[in-house]
Design a protein around this motif. Structure first.
Motif, short mmCIF file in Angstrom:
data_model
loop_
_atom_site.label_atom_id
_atom_site.label_comp_id
_atom_site.label_asym_id
_atom_site.label_seq_id
_atom_site.Cartn_x
_atom_site.Cartn_y
_atom_site.Cartn_z
N MET A 45 0.73 -1.00 -0.10
CA MET A 45 -0.06 0.12 0.00
C MET A 45 0.81 1.13 -0.07
SD MET A 45 -3.20 1.22 -0.20
CE MET A 45 -4.20 -0.19 0.07
N LYS A 46 1.95 1.37 0.76
CA LYS A 46 2.97 2.39 0.88
C LYS A 46 3.47 2.86 -0.61
CE LYS A 46 6.77 2.09 2.99
NZ LYS A 46 7.91 1.99 4.03
N GLN A 47 3.98 1.58 -1.31
CA GLN A 47 4.43 1.78 -2.70
C GLN A 47 3.27 2.36 -3.59
OE1 GLN A 47 6.18 -1.95 -3.87
NE2 GLN A 47 7.57 -1.92 -2.11
N LYS A 48 2.25 1.83 -3.36
CA LYS A 48 1.11 2.31 -4.35
C LYS A 48 0.68 3.80 -4.31
CE LYS A 48 -3.78 1.21 -5.43
NZ LYS A 48 -4.85 0.22 -5.14
N LEU A 49 0.60 4.28 -3.16
CA LEU A 49 -0.02 5.62 -2.53
C LEU A 49 1.33 6.51 -2.97
CD1 LEU A 49 -2.06 4.88 0.61
CD2 LEU A 49 -2.79 5.20 -1.94
N ALA A 50 2.58 6.03 -2.76
CA ALA A 50 3.64 6.91 -3.02
C ALA A 50 3.81 7.06 -4.49
CB ALA A 50 4.98 6.17 -2.42
N ALA A 51 3.50 6.21 -5.23
CA ALA A 51 3.44 6.42 -6.63
C ALA A 51 2.45 7.27 -7.15
CB ALA A 51 3.49 4.98 -7.42
N ARG A 52 1.41 7.53 -6.37
CA ARG A 52 0.24 8.33 -6.72
C ARG A 52 0.68 9.93 -6.17
NH1 ARG A 52 -4.94 4.58 -5.52
NH2 ARG A 52 -5.97 6.83 -5.96
N GLY A 53 1.72 10.12 -5.42
CA GLY A 53 2.02 11.54 -4.86
C GLY A 53 1.57 11.71 -3.82
N LEU A 54 0.78 10.88 -2.80
CA LEU A 54 -0.07 11.03 -1.85
C LEU A 54 0.93 11.28 -0.62
CD1 LEU A 54 -2.30 10.11 -3.44
CD2 LEU A 54 -3.29 9.18 -1.42
N PHE A 55 2.35 11.11 -0.70
CA PHE A 55 3.05 11.53 0.50
C PHE A 55 3.97 12.81 0.25
CE2 PHE A 55 3.24 6.47 1.08
CZ PHE A 55 2.03 6.61 1.57
N ASP A 56 3.95 13.24 -1.07
CA ASP A 56 4.70 14.47 -0.99
C ASP A 56 4.45 15.69 -0.29
OD1 ASP A 56 5.49 13.04 -3.34
OD2 ASP A 56 4.47 14.14 -4.93
N GLU A 57 5.66 16.00 0.13
CA GLU A 57 5.57 17.27 0.95
C GLU A 57 4.93 18.32 0.26
OE1 GLU A 57 6.42 17.41 4.14
OE2 GLU A 57 6.93 15.20 4.17
N GLY A 58 4.98 18.75 -0.87
CA GLY A 58 4.48 19.86 -1.65
C GLY A 58 2.92 20.07 -1.48
N ARG A 59 2.10 18.80 -1.15
CA ARG A 59 0.66 18.65 -1.13
C ARG A 59 0.42 18.94 0.22
NH1 ARG A 59 -1.23 14.70 0.92
NH2 ARG A 59 -3.19 15.35 0.71
N LYS A 60 1.29 18.95 1.24
CA LYS A 60 0.92 19.02 2.82
C LYS A 60 0.63 20.60 3.00
CE LYS A 60 3.22 14.85 4.16
NZ LYS A 60 1.99 14.12 4.38
N ARG A 61 -0.45 20.92 3.95
CA ARG A 61 -0.95 22.23 4.16
C ARG A 61 -0.68 22.43 5.56
NH1 ARG A 61 -6.63 20.36 2.54
NH2 ARG A 61 -5.87 18.44 3.75
N PRO A 62 -0.30 23.83 5.74
CA PRO A 62 -0.02 24.15 7.28
C PRO A 62 -1.20 24.22 8.16
CG PRO A 62 -0.21 26.17 5.86
CD PRO A 62 -0.16 24.87 5.08
N ILE A 63 -0.91 23.79 9.52
CA ILE A 63 -1.98 23.65 10.41
C ILE A 63 -2.08 24.98 10.91
CG2 ILE A 63 -2.74 22.76 12.33
CD1 ILE A 63 -2.57 20.62 10.07
N PRO A 64 -3.52 25.60 11.04
CA PRO A 64 -3.59 26.91 11.65
C PRO A 64 -3.30 26.91 12.89
CG PRO A 64 -5.71 25.90 10.75
CD PRO A 64 -4.64 24.81 10.78
N ARG A 65 -2.67 28.15 13.21
CA ARG A 65 -1.91 28.68 14.63
C ARG A 65 -2.79 28.53 15.59
NH1 ARG A 65 2.89 30.03 16.86
NH2 ARG A 65 2.58 31.74 18.42
N ILE A 66 -4.03 29.22 15.42
CA ILE A 66 -4.78 29.11 16.51
C ILE A 66 -6.49 28.85 15.86
CG2 ILE A 66 -5.88 30.74 18.19
CD1 ILE A 66 -3.63 32.46 18.50
N PRO A 67 -6.66 27.75 15.80
CA PRO A 67 -8.05 27.37 15.22
C PRO A 67 -9.08 27.64 16.31
CG PRO A 67 -6.77 25.39 16.10
CD PRO A 67 -6.09 26.51 16.35
#
Length: 401
Positions: free
Chosen positions: A113-135
């Motif tokens: 599963m890790k190889q499958k999802l990595a090939a689809r780019g789901l682990f790329d750091e560029g798609r990760k969003r910042p967490i709000p500082r004060i939600p």
């Protein structure tokens, strides 16, 4: 002597094989070859070792329970029963269970599963969003009965009492858990106004944490419009959900500490900013006060005549020189203007008219310079030095005459 048909013999052999209690429930190990996963979901393959091979089939109802995907060359242990496929007259193994030989099925499934999802780019750091500082609003997706949810609620309310918390209760283990978790993420996205999601559970075995290693949960996290914090198990546990999420928290309690600031630390920080601001304003006022004092104590401002006294004579001399230069420039420009006016007077049509000449124009206003373009009886307009007259042509002569 009894003579048997092929089908009778095949059925006889099948009955003999199926009546053997050893062959009715047997474990066989070997290497997978001739693998074919049919569109129907049935899995056809051959088990082989160095000396023999055995045909095998696993029907869809059994195959869909596999945690890993069989691959060519994989060494496996298969449980099933042996029977005869009457159409081809061949015996084969009907597989009911399968697990990797030497490496656990869950580990194999995790790596696949890790190889499958990595090939689809789901682990790329560029798609990760910042967490709000004060939600303002935090959504939590976890079991409502576990200790993890109480720990998170207590920590968040203690750290930041103004935060609003929305809880989506789900199963976090078992066959239905992945679907419940994925649907809860979708519902949270539909609510609106939620700033961040925490998806997770407390510790457990690899099997108990398996819902967070499924593709269904991974895709739900990846498709979430709300940033997601994954908080699964203990610090040493690492799941597919951790890799896909925008932020991994080592434990649910750590997620609660990461998602909201500590209001006591924030108050100390604000007090520090206030002190720095007051100090900066005080320092700025003191610097300006010193500059103003230095200016008022300067000799130039206390005795301004020192600035102008020695320079008055120079100023008078420069003023006189400027006035003289202006008069000379005006005289030169006046002479040049008179010269140009004289030339203009000589060339002026008005001066020509004053010497007795006139300008004759046709009815359309065109100046007449050739008698050939006018006819007898036409009206012409004659401009004189003083006034003008309208005339009728009674005769004309050409220049050649």
């Amino acid at each position: 002597m009894r003579i048997l048909s092929v089908s009778e013999l095949t059925k006889y052999i099948k009955d003999k094989i199926e009546s053997d209690y050893i062959l009715a429930n047997i474990w066989v190990k070997g290497e997978i070859s001739n693998l074919k996963i049919h569109s129907s979901g049935h899995i056809y393959f051959t088990l082989k070792d160095q000396e023999s091979c055995l045909k095998a089939v696993m029907f869809r109802s059994r195959g869909r329970r596999l945690l890993f995907r069989p691959e060519y060359g994989m060494h496996v242990i298969v449980r099933g029963y042996v029977s005869v496929y009457e159409r081809d007259g061949t015996y084969q193994l009907y597989a009911e269970e399968m697990e990797p030989d030497g490496i656990g099925a869950l580990y194999i499934a995790f790596e696949q599963m890790k190889q499958k999802l990595a090939a689809r780019g789901l682990f790329d750091e560029g798609r990760k969003r910042p967490i709000p500082r004060i939600p303002r609003v935090v959504g939590i997706i976890t079991s409502p009965t576990g200790a993890a949810v109480q720990d998170m609620l207590n920590i968040m309310r203690r750290r930041w009492s103004g935060v609003q918390i929305i809880l989506a209760p789900v199963l976090v283990q078992g066959e239905s858990a992945p679907g419940e978790i994925a649907r809860a993420i979708g519902r949270m996205n539909q609510v609106g106004g939620i700033d961040v999601l925490i998806v997770g559970r407390g510790g457990g075995s690899l099997e108990e944490l398996w819902a967070f290693n499924t593709e269904e949960v991974a895709m739900a996290i990846a498709n979430s419009a709300i940033p997601v914090i994954s908080a699964v198990g203990h610090e040493t546990d690492y799941t597919i959900a951790d890799m896909v999420a925008d932020l991994r928290a080592p434990t649910p309690s750590a997620a609660a500490e990461l998602v909201v600031p500590d209001q006591r630390e924030m108050q100390r920080y604000l007090r520090s900013l206030q002190q720095r601001l007051v100090k900066a304003v005080h320092n700025n006022l003191e610097r300006n006060r010193q500059r103003l004092k230095a200016c008022t104590n300067s000799p130039s401002l206390q005795r301004p005549f020192l600035i102008t006294g020695n320079r008055q004579q120079t100023l008078d001399r420069l003023t006189t020189a400027l006035q003289r230069a202006g008069r000379l420039m005006l005289a030169d420009k006046s002479a040049a203007l008179a010269n140009l006016a004289g030339k203009l007077q000589v060339l002026s049509p008005l001066a020509t008219l004053a010497r007795g000449y006139s300008i004759c124009t046709a009815a359309d206003g065109k100046v007449l310079t050739d008698s050939g373009i006018i006819n007898i009886g036409d009206h012409v307009h004659v401009i004189l030095d003083k006034g003008s007259i309208n005339c009728t042509v009674v005769s004309k002569s050409n220049a050649a005459e």
